[in-house]
Design an enzyme around this catalytic site. Structure first.
Site, PDB file in Angstrom:
ATOM      1  N   ARG A   2       5.055  -8.776   6.992  1.00 29.05           N
ATOM      2  CA  ARG A   2       5.305  -7.519   6.267  1.00 29.05           C
ATOM      3  C   ARG A   2       6.239  -6.606   7.060  1.00 29.05           C
ATOM      4  NH1 ARG A   2       0.759  -4.207   5.876  1.00 29.05           N
ATOM      5  NH2 ARG A   2       2.395  -2.784   5.237  1.00 29.05           N
TER       6      ARG A   2
ATOM      7  N   CYS B 188      -6.546  -0.023   2.979  1.00 30.12           N
ATOM      8  CA  CYS B 188      -5.848  -1.174   3.549  1.00 30.12           C
ATOM      9  C   CYS B 188      -6.586  -1.528   4.828  1.00 30.12           C
ATOM     10  CB  CYS B 188      -4.389  -0.837   3.824  1.00 30.12           C
ATOM     11  SG  CYS B 188      -4.211   0.196   5.249  1.00 30.12           S
TER      12      CYS B 188
ATOM     13  N   ILE C  36      -4.771   8.805  14.622  1.00 33.42           N
ATOM     14  CA  ILE C  36      -4.107   8.860  13.323  1.00 33.42           C
ATOM     15  C   ILE C  36      -4.874   8.109  12.243  1.00 33.42           C
ATOM     16  CG2 ILE C  36      -1.963   8.385  12.064  1.00 33.42           C
ATOM     17  CD1 ILE C  36      -1.627  10.515  14.239  1.00 33.42           C
TER      18      ILE C  36
ATOM     19  N   ARG D  72       0.821  -1.195   0.000  1.00 37.66           N
ATOM     20  CA  ARG D  72       0.000   0.000   0.000  1.00 37.66           C
ATOM     21  C   ARG D  72       0.864   1.258   0.000  1.00 37.66           C
ATOM     22  NH1 ARG D  72      -0.252   4.398   1.868  1.00 37.66           N
ATOM     23  NH2 ARG D  72      -2.094   5.562   1.252  1.00 37.66           N
TER      24      ARG D  72
ATOM     25  N   ARG E 157      -6.989   4.872   2.712  1.00 40.43           N
ATOM     26  CA  ARG E 157      -5.659   5.501   2.820  1.00 40.43           C
ATOM     27  C   ARG E 157      -5.592   6.581   1.739  1.00 40.43           C
ATOM     28  NH1 ARG E 157      -2.058   2.090   5.702  1.00 40.43           N
ATOM     29  NH2 ARG E 157      -0.472   3.696   5.570  1.00 40.43           N
ATOM     30  N   PRO E 158      -6.259   7.719   1.966  1.00 37.72           N
ATOM     31  CA  PRO E 158      -6.274   8.781   0.949  1.00 37.72           C
ATOM     32  C   PRO E 158      -4.858   9.298   0.662  1.00 37.72           C
ATOM     33  CG  PRO E 158      -7.078   9.599   3.035  1.00 37.72           C
ATOM     34  CD  PRO E 158      -6.908   8.120   3.201  1.00 37.72           C
ATOM     35  N   ILE E 159      -4.693   9.844  -0.531  1.00 42.57           N
ATOM     36  CA  ILE E 159      -3.384  10.442  -0.860  1.00 42.57           C
ATOM     37  C   ILE E 159      -3.583  11.874  -1.361  1.00 42.57           C
ATOM     38  CG2 ILE E 159      -2.233   8.240  -1.347  1.00 42.57           C
ATOM     39  CD1 ILE E 159      -2.671   8.802  -4.332  1.00 42.57           C
ATOM     40  N   ASP E 160      -4.665  12.498  -0.898  1.00 39.88           N
ATOM     41  CA  ASP E 160      -4.959  13.877  -1.334  1.00 39.88           C
ATOM     42  C   ASP E 160      -3.836  14.842  -1.000  1.00 39.88           C
ATOM     43  OD1 ASP E 160      -6.034  13.101   1.308  1.00 39.88           O
ATOM     44  OD2 ASP E 160      -6.398  15.234   1.505  1.00 39.88           O
ATOM     45  N   LEU E 161      -3.179  14.647   0.145  1.00 41.92           N
ATOM     46  CA  LEU E 161      -2.100  15.579   0.534  1.00 41.92           C
ATOM     47  C   LEU E 161      -0.897  15.420  -0.411  1.00 41.92           C
ATOM     48  CD1 LEU E 161      -2.243  15.140   4.422  1.00 41.92           C
ATOM     49  CD2 LEU E 161      -3.230  16.986   3.056  1.00 41.92           C
TER      50      LEU E 161
HETATM   51  C1  EPZ Z   1       3.464   5.944   7.505  1.00 41.40           C
HETATM   52  O1  EPZ Z   1       2.274   5.702   6.775  1.00 41.40           O
HETATM   53  C2  EPZ Z   1       3.921   4.572   7.991  1.00 41.40           C
HETATM   54  N1  EPZ Z   1       4.190   3.717   6.833  1.00 41.40           N
HETATM   55  C3  EPZ Z   1       2.824   3.955   8.856  1.00 41.40           C
HETATM   56  O2  EPZ Z   1       3.323   2.700   9.343  1.00 41.40           O
HETATM   57  C4  EPZ Z   1       2.573   4.887  10.040  1.00 41.40           C
HETATM   58  O3  EPZ Z   1       1.508   4.349  10.821  1.00 41.40           O
HETATM   59  C5  EPZ Z   1       2.175   6.273   9.531  1.00 41.40           C
HETATM   60  O4  EPZ Z   1       3.217   6.773   8.651  1.00 41.40           O
HETATM   61  C6  EPZ Z   1       1.993   7.268  10.665  1.00 41.40           C
HETATM   62  O5  EPZ Z   1       3.158   7.339  11.413  1.00 41.40           O
HETATM   63  C7  EPZ Z   1       5.362   3.860   6.178  1.00 41.40           C
HETATM   64  O6  EPZ Z   1       6.179   4.700   6.502  1.00 41.40           O
HETATM   65  C8  EPZ Z   1       5.596   2.917   5.038  1.00 41.40           C
HETATM   66  P1  EPZ Z   1       0.457   9.253   7.011  1.00 41.40           P
HETATM   67  P2  EPZ Z   1       1.611   6.895   5.890  1.00 41.40           P
HETATM   68  O7  EPZ Z   1       0.485   9.762   5.621  1.00 41.40           O
HETATM   69  O8  EPZ Z   1       2.669   7.706   5.266  1.00 41.40           O
HETATM   70  C9  EPZ Z   1      -4.108  10.461   6.516  1.00 41.40           C
HETATM   71  C10 EPZ Z   1       3.244   0.421   9.838  1.00 41.40           C
HETATM   72  O9  EPZ Z   1       2.521  -0.248  10.599  1.00 41.40           O
HETATM   73  N2  EPZ Z   1      -3.709  10.965   5.189  1.00 41.40           N
HETATM   74  O10 EPZ Z   1       1.234   9.971   8.057  1.00 41.40           O
HETATM   75  O11 EPZ Z   1       0.571   6.289   5.029  1.00 41.40           O
HETATM   76  C11 EPZ Z   1      -4.045   8.939   6.579  1.00 41.40           C
HETATM   77  O12 EPZ Z   1      -5.240   8.380   6.069  1.00 41.40           O
HETATM   78  C12 EPZ Z   1       2.624   1.499   8.971  1.00 41.40           C
HETATM   79  O13 EPZ Z   1       4.495   0.279   9.724  1.00 41.40           O
HETATM   80  C13 EPZ Z   1      -4.626  11.695   4.431  1.00 41.40           C
HETATM   81  O14 EPZ Z   1      -5.764  11.932   4.851  1.00 41.40           O
HETATM   82  O15 EPZ Z   1       0.897   7.740   7.055  1.00 41.40           O
HETATM   83  C14 EPZ Z   1      -3.876   8.666   8.037  1.00 41.40           C
HETATM   84  O16 EPZ Z   1      -5.130   8.726   8.666  1.00 41.40           O
HETATM   85  C15 EPZ Z   1       1.115   1.608   9.154  1.00 41.40           C
HETATM   86  N3  EPZ Z   1      -4.272  12.136   3.199  1.00 41.40           N
HETATM   87  C16 EPZ Z   1      -3.018   9.838   8.510  1.00 41.40           C
HETATM   88  O17 EPZ Z   1      -3.157  10.863   7.509  1.00 41.40           O
HETATM   89  C17 EPZ Z   1      -3.021  11.903   2.688  1.00 41.40           C
HETATM   90  O18 EPZ Z   1      -2.740  12.354   1.554  1.00 41.40           O
HETATM   91  C18 EPZ Z   1      -1.552   9.491   8.664  1.00 41.40           C
HETATM   92  O19 EPZ Z   1      -1.086   9.100   7.415  1.00 41.40           O
HETATM   93  C19 EPZ Z   1      -2.108  11.161   3.460  1.00 41.40           C
HETATM   94  C20 EPZ Z   1      -2.464  10.704   4.708  1.00 41.40           C
END
Ligand code: EPZ
Length: 417
Positions: free
Chosen positions: A397, A116, A327, A92, A121-125
């Protein structure tokens, strides 16, 4: 399908060396696309997600060699700019390839990453930041099609300190003319590790670890050699394992300040924890007591990736421990499985209230996600009787041969195919 069989009740003892960090090696592997040279990465963990990232690099045209814990990526030739759906589904977090592919190729095609186990898991940011840097983005039949226009650096303010978005902006900004500043950047240690790697390639990146990161694009690139930082979440997981099983365990090659909030909660629960250099020793001889409220926050707050493992410890602590998951939307799927073992957990939205019981009982349970699966192993170590954990591909994983690590500490833990 493999299962993990753990018979609880045996205190743990001995020491365990922590592997390289999954959440550092993945963005660094993606970043090897940028310098078009040879990148030698040491202390790489042997995990399924790392194998998936290597498959993506090879699909793009890179030559990748893995010898033990060292991965060498030669990105001199990159012949494609797309990540196929099958590989996106495998991992993911492959959205982290978006920035470096654009930086290297000027275009990128990614399949929309599915949700997932943790919810959407949005990627708007990620996407809105890339557009601000000059990337045009279209959604064509489930594919994200990106084309770099006039890539110019600028200030990017993140509404939430997203780890992945921060990393993607750092990597795309390297290809921009001029300076980019990321304001309200994520401060996780893995981002500092990525910055150290990027500096070695010749990129100008500064400020990682703080909430403002500056990148100046358009520099010359060099070949690199880098040692991936230790996995703070793996370290915290084994401290929780010792807390649940009792015993005397030393975790080696661990940056204790990276998991200070976890050490603080375990200490408040009654664990005796001593830090000396890069070793953390935990001793637990009696039943722990409940801990002050646990609220997951962006770093340096309590890490969401340790919420489920600490909850497994709280299940048999004396008293009530309250968790708030700030989170991810859906990061309590492990509670139902812990209840099958006799835990008393009440979930309402983002809050989970854990009433400690005397002891959990072994049961057949299913891993729901990576850290939820780890929590079941932690719980099983202190439980009475045998626990069988199914769907342990989730655990694989993020943990290298967890059963061997636990057995090396004296646990009765085996993997059965
Ligand atoms: C990283 O995920 C880690 N994964 C995650 O670890 C970790 O839980 C997370 O950071 C927070 O620390 C990796 O580094 C590979 P985020 P990431 O973008 O980058 C929302 C593990 O168990 N969001 O900080 O996906 C999102 O939905 C994994 O090792 C948006 O809304 O985390 C979430 O609620 C799980 N829009 C929150 O922000 C976006 O464009 C945090 O996401 C991006 C995120």
């Amino acid at each position: 399908m493999s299962i993990l069989k753990i018979t609880g009740g045996k205190p743990l003892s001995g020491s365990i060396r922590i592997n390289g960090a999954k959440n550092s090696v993945l963005p660094i592997l993606a970043a090897t696309l940028i310098n078009g040279g040879v990148n030698v990465l040491h202390n790489c963990p042997d995990l399924k997600d790392v194998t998936s990232a290597i498959k993506i690099l090879e699909h793009l045209g890179c030559k990748v060699k893995r010898e033990g814990k060292t991965i060498t990526v030669d990105s001199s030739v990159v012949s494609r700019c797309d990540v196929p759906d099958s590989l996106m589904r495998e991992m993911r977090s492959s959205v982290i390839f978006l920035g470096p592919i654009i930086a290297r190729c000027g275009c990128a095609v990614l399949h929309t990453p599915g949700g997932c186990e943790l919810g959407p898991r949005p990627i708007d940011l990620h996407l809105s930041a890339l557009e601000k840097l000059g990337v045009s983005i279209e959604n064509e039949g489930g594919n994200i099609v990106c084309k770099a226009g006039d890539m110019k650096g600028r200030d990017i303010i993140l509404s939430f300190p997203s780890v992945g978005a921060t990393e993607n902006i750092m990597l795309a900004a390297i290809a921009c003319r001029g300076a980019t500043r990321i304001i309200n950047a994520a401060r996780e240690p893995e981002i500092e590790d990525l910055q150290q790697f990027l500096k070695k390639t010749g990129a100008s990146v500064n400020g990682a670890g703080g909430s403002e990161i500056s990148i100046i694009g358009g520099r010359a690139y060099f070949d690199t050699e880098h040692r991936v930082m230790p996995d703070r979440i793996e370290a915290a997981t084994y401290l929780c394992a010792a807390a649940a099983a009792g015993g005397d365990v030393t975790v080696e090659d661990c940056e204790s300040e990276h998991i200070g909030t976890v050490i603080e909660r375990l200490t408040e629960g009654g664990a005796d924890i001593k830090v000396s250099g890069r070793s953390v020793r935990i001793k637990v001889s009696d039943r722990l007591k409940s801990m002050p409220p646990v609220r997951t926050m962006p770093y340096p707050g309590f890490p969401t990736d340790c919420q489920s493992q600490l909850m497994a410890v709280a299940c048999t602590a004396k008293g009530t421990t309250v968790f708030t998951e700030n989170i991810f939307e859906n990061r309590y799927r492990h509670t139902g499985q812990l209840e099958r073992m006799g835990a008393d957990i009440k979930v309402s939205g983002r809050v989970a209230v854990v009433e400690g019981v005397e002891r959990l009982k072994g049961a057949v349970v299913t891993a729901t996600d990576l850290r939820g699966g780890a929590a079941l192993a932690v719980a099983a170590l202190g439980a009475e009787g045998c626990t069988v954990i199914e769907d342990i591909y989730h655990i694989d994983r993020g943990y290298e041969k967890m059963e061997q690590s636990l057995a090396s500490l004296g646990a009765d833990a085996v993997r059965e195919e």
